[in-house]
Design a protein around this motif. Sequence first.
Motif, PDB file in Angstrom:
ATOM      1  N   VAL A 205      10.284 -46.214  -4.305  1.00  0.00           N
ATOM      2  CA  VAL A 205      10.411 -47.404  -3.068  1.00  0.00           C
ATOM      3  C   VAL A 205      12.011 -47.330  -2.967  1.00  0.00           C
ATOM      4  N   PHE A 206      12.563 -47.998  -4.391  1.00  0.00           N
ATOM      5  CA  PHE A 206      13.575 -48.693  -4.249  1.00  0.00           C
ATOM      6  C   PHE A 206      14.667 -47.307  -3.992  1.00  0.00           C
ATOM      7  N   ASN A 207      14.458 -46.525  -4.645  1.00  0.00           N
ATOM      8  CA  ASN A 207      15.359 -45.233  -4.948  1.00  0.00           C
ATOM      9  C   ASN A 207      15.419 -44.637  -3.312  1.00  0.00           C
ATOM     10  N   ARG A 208      14.568 -44.630  -2.870  1.00  0.00           N
ATOM     11  CA  ARG A 208      14.596 -44.041  -1.516  1.00  0.00           C
ATOM     12  C   ARG A 208      15.125 -44.989  -0.098  1.00  0.00           C
ATOM     13  N   LEU A 209      15.104 -46.512  -0.338  1.00  0.00           N
ATOM     14  CA  LEU A 209      15.149 -47.564   0.832  1.00  0.00           C
ATOM     15  C   LEU A 209      17.683 -47.444   0.444  1.00  0.00           C
ATOM     16  N   LYS A 210      17.455 -46.808  -0.706  1.00  0.00           N
ATOM     17  CA  LYS A 210      19.011 -46.941  -0.962  1.00  0.00           C
ATOM     18  C   LYS A 210      19.430 -45.481  -0.119  1.00  0.00           C
ATOM     19  N   LEU A 211      18.932 -44.914  -0.181  1.00  0.00           N
ATOM     20  CA  LEU A 211      19.259 -43.406   0.638  1.00  0.00           C
ATOM     21  C   LEU A 211      19.215 -43.508   1.580  1.00  0.00           C
ATOM     22  N   GLY A 212      18.402 -44.311   2.474  1.00  0.00           N
ATOM     23  CA  GLY A 212      17.899 -44.361   3.711  1.00  0.00           C
ATOM     24  C   GLY A 212      17.319 -43.737   4.095  1.00  0.00           C
ATOM     25  N   MET A 213      16.760 -43.241   2.995  1.00  0.00           N
ATOM     26  CA  MET A 213      15.260 -42.344   3.522  1.00  0.00           C
ATOM     27  C   MET A 213      14.234 -43.329   3.937  1.00  0.00           C
ATOM     28  N   PRO A 214      13.621 -42.411   4.596  1.00  0.00           N
ATOM     29  CA  PRO A 214      11.700 -43.657   5.515  1.00  0.00           C
ATOM     30  C   PRO A 214      10.890 -42.649   3.978  1.00  0.00           C
ATOM     31  N   LEU A 215      10.424 -44.104   3.719  1.00  0.00           N
ATOM     32  CA  LEU A 215       9.151 -43.714   2.289  1.00  0.00           C
ATOM     33  C   LEU A 215       8.271 -43.413   2.616  1.00  0.00           C
ATOM     34  N   GLN A 216       7.562 -42.952   3.373  1.00  0.00           N
ATOM     35  CA  GLN A 216       6.740 -41.828   3.723  1.00  0.00           C
ATOM     36  C   GLN A 216       5.636 -41.649   3.238  1.00  0.00           C
ATOM     37  N   MET A 217       5.035 -42.829   2.476  1.00  0.00           N
ATOM     38  CA  MET A 217       3.726 -43.312   2.185  1.00  0.00           C
ATOM     39  C   MET A 217       2.424 -42.781   2.567  1.00  0.00           C
ATOM     40  N   ASP A 218       1.725 -42.213   2.296  1.00  0.00           N
ATOM     41  CA  ASP A 218       0.244 -42.470   3.709  1.00  0.00           C
ATOM     42  C   ASP A 218      -0.722 -43.738   3.198  1.00  0.00           C
ATOM     43  N   GLY A 219      -0.212 -44.489   1.862  1.00  0.00           N
ATOM     44  CA  GLY A 219      -0.629 -45.587   1.836  1.00  0.00           C
ATOM     45  C   GLY A 219      -0.018 -46.636   2.689  1.00  0.00           C
ATOM     46  N   PRO A 233      -2.299 -35.581  10.140  1.00  0.00           N
ATOM     47  CA  PRO A 233      -0.747 -35.482  10.616  1.00  0.00           C
ATOM     48  C   PRO A 233      -1.174 -35.847  12.432  1.00  0.00           C
ATOM     49  N   GLU A 234      -1.836 -36.290  12.722  1.00  0.00           N
ATOM     50  CA  GLU A 234      -2.187 -36.779  13.689  1.00  0.00           C
ATOM     51  C   GLU A 234      -1.710 -38.043  14.095  1.00  0.00           C
ATOM     52  N   ARG A 235      -2.385 -38.614  13.065  1.00  0.00           N
ATOM     53  CA  ARG A 235      -2.144 -40.376  12.758  1.00  0.00           C
ATOM     54  C   ARG A 235      -0.706 -40.728  12.120  1.00  0.00           C
ATOM     55  N   ILE A 236      -0.385 -39.521  11.384  1.00  0.00           N
ATOM     56  CA  ILE A 236       1.252 -39.826  10.914  1.00  0.00           C
ATOM     57  C   ILE A 236       2.170 -39.600  12.676  1.00  0.00           C
ATOM     58  N   ARG A 237       1.709 -38.681  13.651  1.00  0.00           N
ATOM     59  CA  ARG A 237       2.729 -38.213  14.875  1.00  0.00           C
ATOM     60  C   ARG A 237       2.750 -40.109  15.555  1.00  0.00           C
ATOM     61  N   ASN A 238       1.003 -40.120  15.133  1.00  0.00           N
ATOM     62  CA  ASN A 238       1.293 -41.233  16.820  1.00  0.00           C
ATOM     63  C   ASN A 238       0.547 -42.871  16.147  1.00  0.00           C
ATOM     64  N   ASP A 239       0.891 -42.777  15.286  1.00  0.00           N
ATOM     65  CA  ASP A 239       0.518 -44.510  15.203  1.00  0.00           C
ATOM     66  C   ASP A 239       1.780 -45.339  15.282  1.00  0.00           C
ATOM     67  N   THR A 240       1.634 -46.170  16.197  1.00  0.00           N
ATOM     68  CA  THR A 240       2.758 -47.223  15.960  1.00  0.00           C
ATOM     69  C   THR A 240       3.022 -48.517  15.822  1.00  0.00           C
ATOM     70  N   ASN A 241       1.789 -48.331  14.005  1.00  0.00           N
ATOM     71  CA  ASN A 241       1.565 -49.443  14.089  1.00  0.00           C
ATOM     72  C   ASN A 241       2.870 -49.701  13.031  1.00  0.00           C
ATOM     73  N   PRO A 242       3.608 -51.035  12.642  1.00  0.00           N
ATOM     74  CA  PRO A 242       4.949 -50.942  11.650  1.00  0.00           C
ATOM     75  C   PRO A 242       4.549 -50.411   9.982  1.00  0.00           C
ATOM     76  N   CYS A 243       2.757 -50.398  10.011  1.00  0.00           N
ATOM     77  CA  CYS A 243       2.900 -49.900   8.465  1.00  0.00           C
ATOM     78  C   CYS A 243       2.861 -48.125   8.961  1.00  0.00           C
ATOM     79  N   ASN A 244       3.136 -48.525   9.830  1.00  0.00           N
ATOM     80  CA  ASN A 244       3.239 -46.399   9.325  1.00  0.00           C
ATOM     81  C   ASN A 244       5.175 -45.949   8.927  1.00  0.00           C
ATOM     82  N   THR A 245       4.966 -45.798   7.526  1.00  0.00           N
ATOM     83  CA  THR A 245       6.365 -45.681   6.905  1.00  0.00           C
ATOM     84  C   THR A 245       6.972 -44.383   6.962  1.00  0.00           C
TER      85      THR A 245
END
Length: 299
Positions: A205-219, A233-245
């Motif tokens: 998580v921290f390594n991705r944050l340092k590089l400005g990468m999205p976390l992209q974690m299903d959890g 994939p549909e949830r990933i595309r359409n979910d607008t909740n701020p928990c969608n990393t």
Amino acid sequence: MFLALCCGVILYLTTPIVMPQVINVPKGSIKSIITYLNTIENVPPEQFGRFDALVMRFVGTPQSGFVDLGVENPTRLEFFKRLSTAKAATREVTLIPGETLYFFLQDVARMYGLDAQKLQESYDAYFHLPEGVIVPETYKLPMGLSEDALMRLLAQISYKWHEESAIKLMGVYDRDKWFYYVAIASIVQKEAANIEEMPIVAAVVFNRLKLGMPLQMDGSLNYGIYSHQKITPERIRNDTNPCNTYKYKGIPPYPCTSASLQAIKAVLEPADVEYLYFVRNKNGTHTFSKTYQEHRDNF
């Protein structure tokens, strides 16, 4: 003189005090219990003193654990009597690490015969974040509480735990900073296969944050009512909740689920590794990698 003294004592003992209906009395000496009573939230800090300790010894030894006084703001004498005789019937309910508030409130409503919607409304009144504040733990709570009283009690327990844990682990309780780490821990909680993996996932998580990468974690998408659903994939595309990393970079503005102390510790002390990716193995654990090509080869 003696008559005046007696009248003063009677007046003192029959005057109402400020006290919630249910209190959680700790084990210990009468002196320590008096100290505790003066620290209960919304109770005057000097409401009880040495004379009350004498009265308490005369009336009877206070019970420990949850005590249902049966009424808010009793008289002082009535309070001491009930403190030594009344004990609330309790039931246990557990918030599992990684579980969401939605399902916890469903369990609480079922166990205690309460209304889940009213529990949610009371939660909103006493908690500053929509998720991740109630500590994952087994709670032995008294029966007969209203939705409001139960949530108020859980708020008192949870915020005290967060403050004490922050001071123990970080030396200070900065609420916003602490819950930023809890938000990260909630993702680590859902992604790690076991406690041993938690510091490694935290490092990713921290390594991705340092590089400005999205976390992209299903959890992170296992929030609320989606706690036990497979991420599509549909949830990933359409979910607008701020928990969608996948959709939003950075850490969500609040925890997406509950997080254990082990997950929080892992966030505060991440592993010293350069991994950016991980994939689940057939045995349920993860293989970690530094590059995307290594990551693809691990599938």
